[in-house]
Structures are given as C-alpha cells and as structure tokens.
Motif scaffolding. Structure first.
Motif, PDB file in Angstrom:
ATOM      1  N   VAL A 122       0.818  -1.223   0.000  1.00 16.57           N
ATOM      2  CA  VAL A 122       0.000   0.000   0.000  1.00 16.57           C
ATOM      3  C   VAL A 122       0.850   1.270   0.000  1.00 16.57           C
ATOM      4  O   VAL A 122       0.379   2.334  -0.399  1.00 16.57           O
ATOM      5  CB  VAL A 122      -0.996   0.031   1.192  1.00 16.57           C
ATOM      6  CG1 VAL A 122      -2.075  -1.002   1.030  1.00 16.57           C
ATOM      7  CG2 VAL A 122      -0.282  -0.133   2.512  1.00 16.57           C
ATOM      8  N   LYS A 123       2.112   1.166   0.431  1.00 15.24           N
ATOM      9  CA  LYS A 123       2.980   2.350   0.426  1.00 15.24           C
ATOM     10  C   LYS A 123       3.483   2.663  -0.981  1.00 15.24           C
ATOM     11  O   LYS A 123       3.920   3.773  -1.253  1.00 15.24           O
ATOM     12  CB  LYS A 123       4.163   2.135   1.370  1.00 15.24           C
ATOM     13  CG  LYS A 123       3.745   2.119   2.835  1.00 15.24           C
ATOM     14  CD  LYS A 123       4.933   1.953   3.741  1.00 15.24           C
ATOM     15  CE  LYS A 123       4.471   1.920   5.193  1.00 15.24           C
ATOM     16  NZ  LYS A 123       5.583   1.624   6.105  1.00 15.24           N
ATOM     17  N   HIS A 124       3.438   1.677  -1.859  1.00 10.00           N
ATOM     18  CA  HIS A 124       3.853   1.870  -3.248  1.00 10.00           C
ATOM     19  C   HIS A 124       2.758   1.317  -4.163  1.00 10.00           C
ATOM     20  O   HIS A 124       2.925   0.270  -4.779  1.00 10.00           O
ATOM     21  CB  HIS A 124       5.195   1.170  -3.522  1.00 10.00           C
ATOM     22  CG  HIS A 124       6.294   1.665  -2.645  1.00 10.00           C
ATOM     23  ND1 HIS A 124       6.628   1.042  -1.453  1.00 10.00           N
ATOM     24  CD2 HIS A 124       7.112   2.748  -2.761  1.00 10.00           C
ATOM     25  CE1 HIS A 124       7.627   1.710  -0.890  1.00 10.00           C
ATOM     26  NE2 HIS A 124       7.931   2.747  -1.655  1.00 10.00           N
ATOM     27  N   PRO A 125       1.609   2.021  -4.217  1.00  8.19           N
ATOM     28  CA  PRO A 125       0.459   1.486  -4.965  1.00  8.19           C
ATOM     29  C   PRO A 125       0.713   1.407  -6.468  1.00  8.19           C
ATOM     30  O   PRO A 125       1.314   2.316  -7.043  1.00  8.19           O
ATOM     31  CB  PRO A 125      -0.662   2.487  -4.651  1.00  8.19           C
ATOM     32  CG  PRO A 125       0.031   3.733  -4.235  1.00  8.19           C
ATOM     33  CD  PRO A 125       1.333   3.324  -3.621  1.00  8.19           C
ATOM     34  N   LYS A 126       0.283   0.301  -7.064  1.00  7.66           N
ATOM     35  CA  LYS A 126       0.419   0.170  -8.512  1.00  7.66           C
ATOM     36  C   LYS A 126      -0.931   0.192  -9.218  1.00  7.66           C
ATOM     37  O   LYS A 126      -0.993   0.066 -10.428  1.00  7.66           O
ATOM     38  CB  LYS A 126       1.206  -1.092  -8.877  1.00  7.66           C
ATOM     39  CG  LYS A 126       0.546  -2.398  -8.531  1.00  7.66           C
ATOM     40  CD  LYS A 126       1.416  -3.562  -9.035  1.00  7.66           C
ATOM     41  CE  LYS A 126       0.694  -4.890  -8.881  1.00  7.66           C
ATOM     42  NZ  LYS A 126       1.447  -6.016  -9.448  1.00  7.66           N
ATOM     43  N   TYR A 127      -2.018   0.353  -8.462  1.00  2.16           N
ATOM     44  CA  TYR A 127      -3.346   0.398  -9.067  1.00  2.16           C
ATOM     45  C   TYR A 127      -4.002   1.770  -8.904  1.00  2.16           C
ATOM     46  O   TYR A 127      -4.492   2.341  -9.863  1.00  2.16           O
ATOM     47  CB  TYR A 127      -4.257  -0.675  -8.462  1.00  2.16           C
ATOM     48  CG  TYR A 127      -3.725  -2.068  -8.649  1.00  2.16           C
ATOM     49  CD1 TYR A 127      -3.789  -2.696  -9.895  1.00  2.16           C
ATOM     50  CD2 TYR A 127      -3.146  -2.755  -7.600  1.00  2.16           C
ATOM     51  CE1 TYR A 127      -3.292  -3.972 -10.080  1.00  2.16           C
ATOM     52  CE2 TYR A 127      -2.643  -4.035  -7.772  1.00  2.16           C
ATOM     53  CZ  TYR A 127      -2.711  -4.634  -9.017  1.00  2.16           C
ATOM     54  OH  TYR A 127      -2.207  -5.892  -9.193  1.00  2.16           O
ATOM     55  N   ILE A 128      -4.043   2.264  -7.673  1.00  4.44           N
ATOM     56  CA  ILE A 128      -4.722   3.541  -7.405  1.00  4.44           C
ATOM     57  C   ILE A 128      -3.709   4.540  -6.862  1.00  4.44           C
ATOM     58  O   ILE A 128      -3.137   4.342  -5.793  1.00  4.44           O
ATOM     59  CB  ILE A 128      -5.884   3.353  -6.413  1.00  4.44           C
ATOM     60  CG1 ILE A 128      -6.912   2.367  -6.985  1.00  4.44           C
ATOM     61  CG2 ILE A 128      -6.549   4.692  -6.103  1.00  4.44           C
ATOM     62  CD1 ILE A 128      -8.004   1.980  -6.018  1.00  4.44           C
ATOM     63  N   LYS A 129      -3.498   5.618  -7.623  1.00  2.37           N
ATOM     64  CA  LYS A 129      -2.528   6.645  -7.251  1.00  2.37           C
ATOM     65  C   LYS A 129      -3.218   7.815  -6.578  1.00  2.37           C
ATOM     66  O   LYS A 129      -4.333   8.171  -6.934  1.00  2.37           O
ATOM     67  CB  LYS A 129      -1.841   7.192  -8.509  1.00  2.37           C
ATOM     68  CG  LYS A 129      -0.643   6.435  -8.954  1.00  2.37           C
ATOM     69  CD  LYS A 129       0.201   7.241  -9.940  1.00  2.37           C
ATOM     70  CE  LYS A 129      -0.573   7.798 -11.100  1.00  2.37           C
ATOM     71  NZ  LYS A 129       0.318   8.320 -12.169  1.00  2.37           N
ATOM     72  N   ASN A 130      -2.510   8.421  -5.635  1.00  7.34           N
ATOM     73  CA  ASN A 130      -2.961   9.670  -5.028  1.00  7.34           C
ATOM     74  C   ASN A 130      -2.161  10.796  -5.674  1.00  7.34           C
ATOM     75  O   ASN A 130      -0.942  10.823  -5.572  1.00  7.34           O
ATOM     76  CB  ASN A 130      -2.713   9.629  -3.513  1.00  7.34           C
ATOM     77  CG  ASN A 130      -3.233  10.868  -2.813  1.00  7.34           C
ATOM     78  OD1 ASN A 130      -3.814  11.736  -3.447  1.00  7.34           O
ATOM     79  ND2 ASN A 130      -3.023  10.946  -1.522  1.00  7.34           N
ATOM     80  N   ILE A 131      -2.853  11.682  -6.382  1.00  7.99           N
ATOM     81  CA  ILE A 131      -2.196  12.852  -6.984  1.00  7.99           C
ATOM     82  C   ILE A 131      -2.323  13.983  -5.974  1.00  7.99           C
ATOM     83  O   ILE A 131      -3.422  14.510  -5.762  1.00  7.99           O
ATOM     84  CB  ILE A 131      -2.855  13.254  -8.322  1.00  7.99           C
ATOM     85  CG1 ILE A 131      -2.971  12.042  -9.250  1.00  7.99           C
ATOM     86  CG2 ILE A 131      -2.078  14.390  -8.975  1.00  7.99           C
ATOM     87  CD1 ILE A 131      -1.671  11.387  -9.626  1.00  7.99           C
ATOM     88  N   TRP A 132      -1.213  14.342  -5.331  1.00 11.37           N
ATOM     89  CA  TRP A 132      -1.252  15.255  -4.201  1.00 11.37           C
ATOM     90  C   TRP A 132      -1.980  16.551  -4.548  1.00 11.37           C
ATOM     91  O   TRP A 132      -1.716  17.181  -5.562  1.00 11.37           O
ATOM     92  CB  TRP A 132       0.168  15.565  -3.724  1.00 11.37           C
ATOM     93  CG  TRP A 132       0.179  16.247  -2.403  1.00 11.37           C
ATOM     94  CD1 TRP A 132       0.125  15.672  -1.174  1.00 11.37           C
ATOM     95  CD2 TRP A 132       0.232  17.646  -2.172  1.00 11.37           C
ATOM     96  NE1 TRP A 132       0.133  16.604  -0.185  1.00 11.37           N
ATOM     97  CE2 TRP A 132       0.191  17.836  -0.783  1.00 11.37           C
ATOM     98  CE3 TRP A 132       0.279  18.759  -3.004  1.00 11.37           C
ATOM     99  CZ2 TRP A 132       0.224  19.104  -0.197  1.00 11.37           C
ATOM    100  CZ3 TRP A 132       0.310  20.024  -2.422  1.00 11.37           C
ATOM    101  CH2 TRP A 132       0.285  20.179  -1.036  1.00 11.37           C
ATOM    102  N   GLY A 133      -2.931  16.890  -3.682  1.00 13.08           N
ATOM    103  CA  GLY A 133      -3.686  18.127  -3.849  1.00 13.08           C
ATOM    104  C   GLY A 133      -4.787  18.080  -4.876  1.00 13.08           C
ATOM    105  O   GLY A 133      -5.539  19.034  -5.038  1.00 13.08           O
ATOM    106  N   ARG A 134      -4.905  16.943  -5.601  1.00 14.45           N
ATOM    107  CA  ARG A 134      -5.922  16.855  -6.668  1.00 14.45           C
ATOM    108  C   ARG A 134      -6.892  15.704  -6.462  1.00 14.45           C
ATOM    109  O   ARG A 134      -8.073  15.851  -6.726  1.00 14.45           O
ATOM    110  CB  ARG A 134      -5.235  16.750  -8.023  1.00 14.45           C
ATOM    111  CG  ARG A 134      -4.402  17.970  -8.361  1.00 14.45           C
ATOM    112  CD  ARG A 134      -3.809  17.885  -9.738  1.00 14.45           C
ATOM    113  NE  ARG A 134      -4.825  17.877 -10.757  1.00 14.45           N
ATOM    114  CZ  ARG A 134      -4.597  17.543 -12.037  1.00 14.45           C
ATOM    115  NH1 ARG A 134      -3.381  17.209 -12.415  1.00 14.45           N
ATOM    116  NH2 ARG A 134      -5.570  17.547 -12.922  1.00 14.45           N
ATOM    117  N   GLY A 135      -6.403  14.535  -6.075  1.00 14.47           N
ATOM    118  CA  GLY A 135      -7.311  13.413  -5.890  1.00 14.47           C
ATOM    119  C   GLY A 135      -6.687  12.077  -6.257  1.00 14.47           C
ATOM    120  O   GLY A 135      -5.485  11.878  -6.051  1.00 14.47           O
TER     121      GLY A 135
END
Length: 199
Positions: free
Chosen positions: A181-194
């Motif tokens: 979960v610390k290095h996700p390969k499916y769902i990314k968090n784009i900082w400040g955007r979603g």
C-alpha cells in the motif's frame, strides 16, 4: 439487542442493515465483525449518537458502507438507504453488457457478475469499494477529487465532513488490491488533486 441481532444476521439475508453501535448485551461493531466473518455482503449503515471520528473510522474499517450520526432526519435516512440499496442491486445483479470485463494489470472486473479478481483469486469488496473501483476503471485518464468520488458514488451533494469517509473506503480498497500500500500500482494519489488509476 446484540444476541437477537446476531440471530437475525445468521438466519436471513438483507439488502441493507441499519446497525446501532450501542446495543444492549454487546456492541454494534462486534456485530459488524460477525457479519463480515460470515462472508455476508449486506450494505451496512452505522447509526449512532456518537459522532466521534474514532467510531466512524472503526466502523468503516470493519466494512460498513456509511455512517449516520443521531439526530438525523427520516428523509436523510431514507435517501441513504435508497442509495445503498440501489448500489447493492447493481453490485449483485448482472448488467446488460454481460460479457464485458475490465482488466487493469492482473486485476479483472467482470461487470456481468460484479466479481473482482487478482491473479485469478476473487477479492471480496464492499458495495462502496466496488463502486469506487468501477468509477476509476471506467474513466482511466481522469483524476477524481474526493468531492467527485463522493458525488459520483454516493449520489449526494458533497459535504467536506465526508472526506474521511471517502479516504477510509479508498484505504480499504487499496489494502485489498495492492501488494504494497505504500507503493500502490493500481490507485494513485495525486497530491492536492485526488485519485486516479496508476499507468
């Protein structure tokens, strides 16, 4: 009470369960744990006079789909139950495109059966987790803000107080999908955007 509730969930299946945290003879969260241990897939709304973040997060982490703090209006309760029942029906009944599958790396979503698998092993998702995953998969190049996700999945007007609810569901979804979960390969968090699908 707790023991009556336990008997009910053992003997019957439901589209949606309203579960109070404070129950005579036990705790509603314990009942939720039992429900998930049995492999039941009912939608669950936690109803409680407690409006603490800890109770809310604990319930969502255990697999509840929504949280409603007392006092609340009967119209809000009916709207939330209606939204969850609609999603439950969509999740458990085949869609029109019965042969449509969505593949993301080694994850396969079969929309005909609403089943999700990874490397051929089925992953059990809650209705909300499935709806979030499907939303991201059907719009692979879009970055969804928390507000976008909430309004698309819950079909309700956004309230910033729901931020933690959305984030907990995404965290739980990642736990089930990701190897790390610390290095996700499916769902990314784009900082400040979603959030968006990882390429």
């Amino acid at each position: 009470n707790y023991s009556q509730g336990l008997l009910k969930i053992e003997d019957y299946n439901y589209d949606c369960i309203l579960l109070d945290i404070m129950l005579p003879g036990g705790n509603g969260l314990m009942l939720l744990e039992e429900l998930k241990r049995m492999g039941k897939k009912e939608s669950v709304i936690i109803v409680s006079a407690k409006d603490s973040i800890d109770d809310k997060v604990a319930g969502l982490n255990l697999g509840a789909d929504d949280y409603l703090a007392k006092p609340f209006s009967s119209m809000e309760l009916l709207a939330r139950v209606g939204a969850l029942v609609r999603r439950y029906t969509e999740y458990h009944e085949p869609v029109m495109q019965s042969n449509q599958k969505i593949i993301l790396k080694d994850v396969v979503v079969d929309k005909a059966t609403s089943r999700v698998s990874k490397d051929g092993e089925e992953i059990i998702l809650t209705n909300i987790e499935y709806s979030i995953l499907l939303l991201l998969l059907e719009h692979p190049n879009k970055i969804f803000s928390i507000q976008n996700i909430y309004e698309s999945v819950w079909n309700e007007e956004y309230d910033y107080l729901m931020n933690s609810t959305v984030m907990v569901h995404i965290k739980n979804l990642r736990k089930k999908l990701e190897d790390d979960v610390k290095h996700p390969k499916y769902i990314k968090n784009i900082w400040g955007r979603g959030y968006c699908l990882a390429n």
